[in-house]
Design a protein around this motif. Structure first.
Motif, mmCIF file in Angstrom:
data_model
loop_
_atom_site.group_PDB
_atom_site.id
_atom_site.type_symbol
_atom_site.label_atom_id
_atom_site.label_comp_id
_atom_site.label_asym_id
_atom_site.label_seq_id
_atom_site.Cartn_x
_atom_site.Cartn_y
_atom_site.Cartn_z
ATOM 1 N N ARG B 119 42.337 49.883 35.652
ATOM 2 C CA ARG B 119 43.740 49.783 36.038
ATOM 3 C C ARG B 119 43.894 50.013 37.544
ATOM 4 O O ARG B 119 43.112 50.757 38.140
ATOM 5 N N ILE B 120 44.901 49.383 38.135
ATOM 6 C CA ILE B 120 45.148 49.548 39.571
ATOM 7 C C ILE B 120 45.394 51.028 39.862
ATOM 8 O O ILE B 120 46.233 51.664 39.233
ATOM 9 N N GLY B 121 44.623 51.573 40.807
ATOM 10 C CA GLY B 121 44.796 52.969 41.209
ATOM 11 C C GLY B 121 44.089 53.973 40.318
ATOM 12 O O GLY B 121 44.114 55.174 40.589
ATOM 13 N N HIS B 122 43.421 53.509 39.256
ATOM 14 C CA HIS B 122 42.777 54.453 38.329
ATOM 15 C C HIS B 122 41.339 54.732 38.771
ATOM 16 O O HIS B 122 40.372 54.171 38.243
ATOM 17 N N TYR B 123 41.229 55.666 39.717
ATOM 18 C CA TYR B 123 39.934 56.034 40.275
ATOM 19 C C TYR B 123 38.932 56.426 39.178
ATOM 20 O O TYR B 123 37.761 56.051 39.227
ATOM 21 N N MET B 124 39.391 57.183 38.191
ATOM 22 C CA MET B 124 38.451 57.692 37.170
ATOM 23 C C MET B 124 37.891 56.585 36.272
ATOM 24 O O MET B 124 36.722 56.616 35.900
ATOM 25 N N ILE B 137 33.484 45.569 39.499
ATOM 26 C CA ILE B 137 34.697 46.131 38.890
ATOM 27 C C ILE B 137 35.909 45.351 39.372
ATOM 28 O O ILE B 137 36.077 45.121 40.565
ATOM 29 N N ASP B 138 36.749 44.928 38.432
ATOM 30 C CA ASP B 138 37.976 44.212 38.765
ATOM 31 C C ASP B 138 39.135 45.200 38.658
ATOM 32 O O ASP B 138 39.463 45.653 37.557
ATOM 33 N N GLU B 139 39.718 45.558 39.804
ATOM 34 C CA GLU B 139 40.896 46.433 39.794
ATOM 35 C C GLU B 139 42.075 45.505 39.547
ATOM 36 O O GLU B 139 42.566 44.861 40.466
ATOM 37 N N SER B 140 42.498 45.425 38.283
ATOM 38 C CA SER B 140 43.275 44.258 37.858
ATOM 39 C C SER B 140 44.716 44.529 37.468
ATOM 40 O O SER B 140 45.023 45.490 36.756
ATOM 41 N N GLU B 141 45.589 43.609 37.902
ATOM 42 C CA GLU B 141 47.011 43.661 37.561
ATOM 43 C C GLU B 141 47.257 43.285 36.097
ATOM 44 O O GLU B 141 48.365 43.472 35.593
ATOM 45 N N VAL B 142 46.216 42.785 35.406
ATOM 46 C CA VAL B 142 46.381 42.439 33.987
ATOM 47 C C VAL B 142 46.525 43.722 33.159
ATOM 48 O O VAL B 142 47.224 43.762 32.157
ATOM 49 N N LEU B 143 45.871 44.795 33.626
ATOM 50 C CA LEU B 143 46.037 46.093 32.964
ATOM 51 C C LEU B 143 47.258 46.793 33.584
ATOM 52 O O LEU B 143 47.717 46.436 34.662
ATOM 53 N N THR B 144 47.756 47.814 32.887
ATOM 54 C CA THR B 144 48.951 48.498 33.359
ATOM 55 C C THR B 144 48.615 49.413 34.538
ATOM 56 O O THR B 144 47.795 50.319 34.392
ATOM 57 N N PRO B 145 49.226 49.208 35.702
ATOM 58 C CA PRO B 145 48.882 50.037 36.868
ATOM 59 C C PRO B 145 49.226 51.508 36.627
ATOM 60 O O PRO B 145 50.209 51.813 35.955
ATOM 61 N N VAL B 146 48.396 52.405 37.202
ATOM 62 C CA VAL B 146 48.723 53.832 37.080
ATOM 63 C C VAL B 146 49.257 54.381 38.391
ATOM 64 O O VAL B 146 49.778 55.484 38.446
ATOM 65 N N ASP B 147 49.082 53.640 39.479
ATOM 66 C CA ASP B 147 49.588 54.107 40.768
ATOM 67 C C ASP B 147 50.364 52.957 41.397
ATOM 68 O O ASP B 147 49.797 51.933 41.757
ATOM 69 N N GLU B 148 51.670 53.127 41.487
ATOM 70 C CA GLU B 148 52.515 52.039 41.983
ATOM 71 C C GLU B 148 52.354 51.869 43.496
ATOM 72 O O GLU B 148 52.673 50.835 44.050
ATOM 73 N N ALA B 149 51.860 52.916 44.170
ATOM 74 C CA ALA B 149 51.852 52.877 45.638
ATOM 75 C C ALA B 149 50.469 52.666 46.245
ATOM 76 O O ALA B 149 50.365 52.231 47.382
ATOM 77 N N HIS B 150 49.401 52.992 45.518
ATOM 78 C CA HIS B 150 48.071 52.917 46.118
ATOM 79 C C HIS B 150 47.060 52.216 45.228
ATOM 80 O O HIS B 150 47.133 52.311 44.007
ATOM 81 N N HIS B 151 46.095 51.583 45.890
ATOM 82 C CA HIS B 151 44.928 51.088 45.170
ATOM 83 C C HIS B 151 43.794 52.092 45.340
ATOM 84 O O HIS B 151 43.903 53.033 46.120
ATOM 85 N N ILE B 152 42.695 51.856 44.639
ATOM 86 C CA ILE B 152 41.529 52.740 44.745
ATOM 87 C C ILE B 152 40.875 52.556 46.109
ATOM 88 O O ILE B 152 40.832 51.445 46.632
ATOM 89 N N ASN B 153 40.370 53.646 46.702
ATOM 90 C CA ASN B 153 39.546 53.529 47.908
ATOM 91 C C ASN B 153 38.159 53.085 47.464
ATOM 92 O O ASN B 153 37.355 53.865 46.982
ATOM 93 N N LYS B 154 37.887 51.790 47.654
ATOM 94 C CA LYS B 154 36.683 51.188 47.076
ATOM 95 C C LYS B 154 35.440 51.361 47.943
ATOM 96 O O LYS B 154 34.325 51.077 47.506
ATOM 97 N N ARG B 173 44.802 43.506 52.841
ATOM 98 C CA ARG B 173 44.974 44.926 52.498
ATOM 99 C C ARG B 173 43.889 45.360 51.513
ATOM 100 O O ARG B 173 43.323 46.439 51.637
ATOM 101 N N ARG B 174 43.573 44.502 50.557
ATOM 102 C CA ARG B 174 42.535 44.857 49.578
ATOM 103 C C ARG B 174 41.168 44.954 50.257
ATOM 104 O O ARG B 174 40.372 45.830 49.938
ATOM 105 N N ILE B 175 40.885 44.058 51.209
ATOM 106 C CA ILE B 175 39.598 44.119 51.907
ATOM 107 C C ILE B 175 39.534 45.400 52.749
ATOM 108 O O ILE B 175 38.501 46.068 52.809
ATOM 109 N N SER B 176 40.667 45.785 53.339
ATOM 110 C CA SER B 176 40.707 47.038 54.113
ATOM 111 C C SER B 176 40.404 48.240 53.231
ATOM 112 O O SER B 176 39.897 49.250 53.709
ATOM 113 N N GLU B 177 40.767 48.119 51.947
ATOM 114 C CA GLU B 177 40.493 49.234 51.019
ATOM 115 C C GLU B 177 39.070 49.171 50.465
ATOM 116 O O GLU B 177 38.675 50.024 49.691
ATOM 117 N N GLY B 178 38.316 48.126 50.842
ATOM 118 C CA GLY B 178 36.925 48.055 50.419
ATOM 119 C C GLY B 178 36.602 47.008 49.377
ATOM 120 O O GLY B 178 35.489 46.995 48.841
#
Lengths: 203, 334
Positions: B119-124, B137-154, B173-178
């Motif tokens: 899920r988006i933002g679900h680091y664990m 790993i696909d940090e995907s919008e198809v699953l329910t996001p857990v963090d509306e404001a941040h993505h995972i620091n990849k 922005r996603r490339i900046s996050e890794g």
């Protein structure tokens, strides 16, 4: 000199770039052609089989009717460089570390045995420096890479290293005008293997 | 692709975040997986994996049986899911990562790379997938996001991530996050490729525009500020004339012709979600889409691929215009 890069699947564009660089370094006039069908096999002086998924490239070679033809012209002396998936397609013996025996279409032209996914999964994929016999050190990227675990006949190893889990493995092998590498020189920007291929064409 | 020899800026970013991660490791948070030899998880190794997938098809699967069909058909990788996007859409509720047991079974039964969604933002969830040995790993919008404001620091992971994007600023922005790979978001689970087309065109138009003004520092700085990314990344894209990572198409691809269309629009490869295993002719369709993706520039081959499938068996699909705004998946995590 026309160097063909098999472009059915994989990182063929990285090979195009690095081959152009190698041609420049060697001051050889020539070009790079993308090979996607039988017709383009006729007009090339060497072939590069890129990294990618060996199962996919093998099946597409089969479907386009190129598998046997490409195999036989490489066996007939067309200089060839295979990296990672390319090395798997050129090897006579292929096994997978997890799945064991595999049934996948290969050309089987080189007297080497490879172990697919030998170093583990993507998280164990690595970069390291390698000593290439007689040429010096290069930077190599191993990405879900195979290991060359067996060589016989005229095949000889140009580079090897000791892995803590699987022991001594070859990273680079040559036989006649064929070169097989377990790693990706095109990812680390090394032109050495492509230069060796160009030298083979010149001979 | 040729950008791999010019990933210096990404490497500098990576080093910074990696050093931070190592610092936290040295303080007792032992998170990094073991690395038997060499340096694991470098930028080249992470961006290199998607580069090996170019010209290929990654297929969504929910079981070992489907994964084996995908591998036999010539998939370049599989994406393990609990439910196909079409079913996620129908069932509602919270969509989470797939069962770890199913992912592990799939990994031990096929030889091609295995991906899974978190899920988006679900680091664990991402930590769990990395530990389990998932290759991408696909940090995907198809699953329910857990963090509306941040993505995972990849950057702190050793395995590569793929993220969805609808336009260039989002991709940057996603490339900046890794992120080591980008895909269009499209509108997953609809069997309608229209949104993927829209996103791919928007992204490529912006890249062409940036490239045409690559000498105009002021313009590039404004673009970077508006996109909320660094000037160096915008400059890199302008100079390369493409993204510094592989870019696949995803969301709504259902036929060989859809796949070839996306390749023609400049995709490096395709993801097919519900399109295969929600059709009546999964095995033939999977093979046909593989052929059309590889040989998209040969009309004869695309025709042959299209001949391999039956339109009556294709998933019916959903017109995106009939979806309510809250039913759209693409607006999640921008």
């Amino acid at each position: 000199m026309r160097i063909g890069v098999l472009a059915l699947q994989g990182d063929y564009m990285d090979h195009v770039e690095i081959t152009r660089k190698a041609l420049q370094t060697k001051k050889v006039s020539g070009g790079v052609v993308l090979v996607k069908d039988k017709d383009s096999l006729k007009s090339i002086d060497a072939i590069i089989i890129p990294g990618g998924e060996s199962t996919v490239i093998g099946r597409l070679l089969e479907r386009t009717g190129m598998l046997e033809e490409l195999g036989s012209i490489i066996a007939g002396g067309l200089p060839a460089l295979g990296t990672c998936a390319g090395a798997i397609l050129m090897a006579k013996k292929v096994r997978d570390k997890v799945a064991g025996e595999v049934k996948q279409p290969i050309m089987g032209v080189m007297s080497i045995g490879v172990l697919r996914n030998a170093f583990g999964r993507q998280r164990e994929s690595f970069e390291m420096e390698l000593e290439v016999g007689g040429y010096g050190r290069i930077r190599a990227a191993f990405i879900r890479a195979p290991a060359i675990v067996e060589l016989w006949g005229d095949a000889r190893e140009l580079s090897w290293f000791e892995h803590p889990e699987i022991g001594r493995v070859a990273a680079l092998a040559v036989e006649g005008s064929m070169i097989a590498s377990a790693f990706h020189p095109e990812i680390t920007g090394e032109t050495l293997l492509h230069e060796i291929l160009i030298d083979m064409v010149k001979r | 692709m040729g950008w791999l020899s010019r990933t210096g800026y990404l490497e500098a970013l990576s080093r910074f975040f990696y050093d931070l991660a190592e610092l936290s490791d040295s303080m007792g948070l032992k998170r990094q997986p073991p690395c038997p030899i060499g340096s694991c998880g470098t930028v080249k190794v992470k961006v290199g994996l998607p580069s090996m997938l170019v010209g290929g098809v990654i297929m969504d699967v929910t079981s070992v049986e489907q994964a084996e069909i995908a591998e036999d058909a010539g998939a370049v990788g599989v994406m393990v899911l609990d439910k196909l996007p079409y079913d996620v859409r129908r069932s509602g509720g919270v969509a989470r990562m797939a069962d770890v047991k199913v992912i592990e079974e799939v990994m031990s039964s096929i030889t091609i790379p295995v991906s899974a969604k978190c899920r988006i933002g679900h680091y664990m969830e991402a930590v769990i997938l990395e530990r389990a040995g998932v290759d991408l790993i696909d940090e995907s919008e198809v699953l329910t996001p857990v963090d509306e404001a941040h993505h995972i620091n990849k950057w702190v992971f050793k395995v590569p991530f793929v993220n969805g994007a609808r336009e260039l600023p989002e991709a940057l922005r996603r490339i900046s996050e890794g992120a080591s790979m980008i895909r269009t978001k499209g509108e997953a689970g609809t069997g309608n490729v229209a949104e993927a087309v829209r996103h791919m065109k928007a992204l490529n138009n912006d890249i062409r525009f940036l490239a045409s003004r690559r000498g105009d520092e002021e313009f590039l700085r404004d673009y970077a500020r508006n996109a909320k990314v660094s000037y160096e990344l915008v400059k890199l894209v302008a100079d390369l004339g493409r993204l510094p990572v592989v870019n696949f198409a995803a969301g709504g691809i259902a036929t060989p012709a859809d796949a070839a269309l996306m390749m023609w629009l400049g995709s490096d490869g395709v993801f097919v979600g519900s399109g295969i295993f929600k059709s009546g002719d999964a095995r033939a369709r999977a093979e046909a889409i593989v052929l059309a993706t590889s040989k998209w520039d040969d009309p004869e081959a695309v025709l042959e691929a299209q001949r391999m499938v039956v339109e009556k068996s294709a998933m019916t699909g959903i017109d995106v215009k009939t979806l309510k705004p809250e039913e759209l998946l693409q607006v999640r995590g921008v």
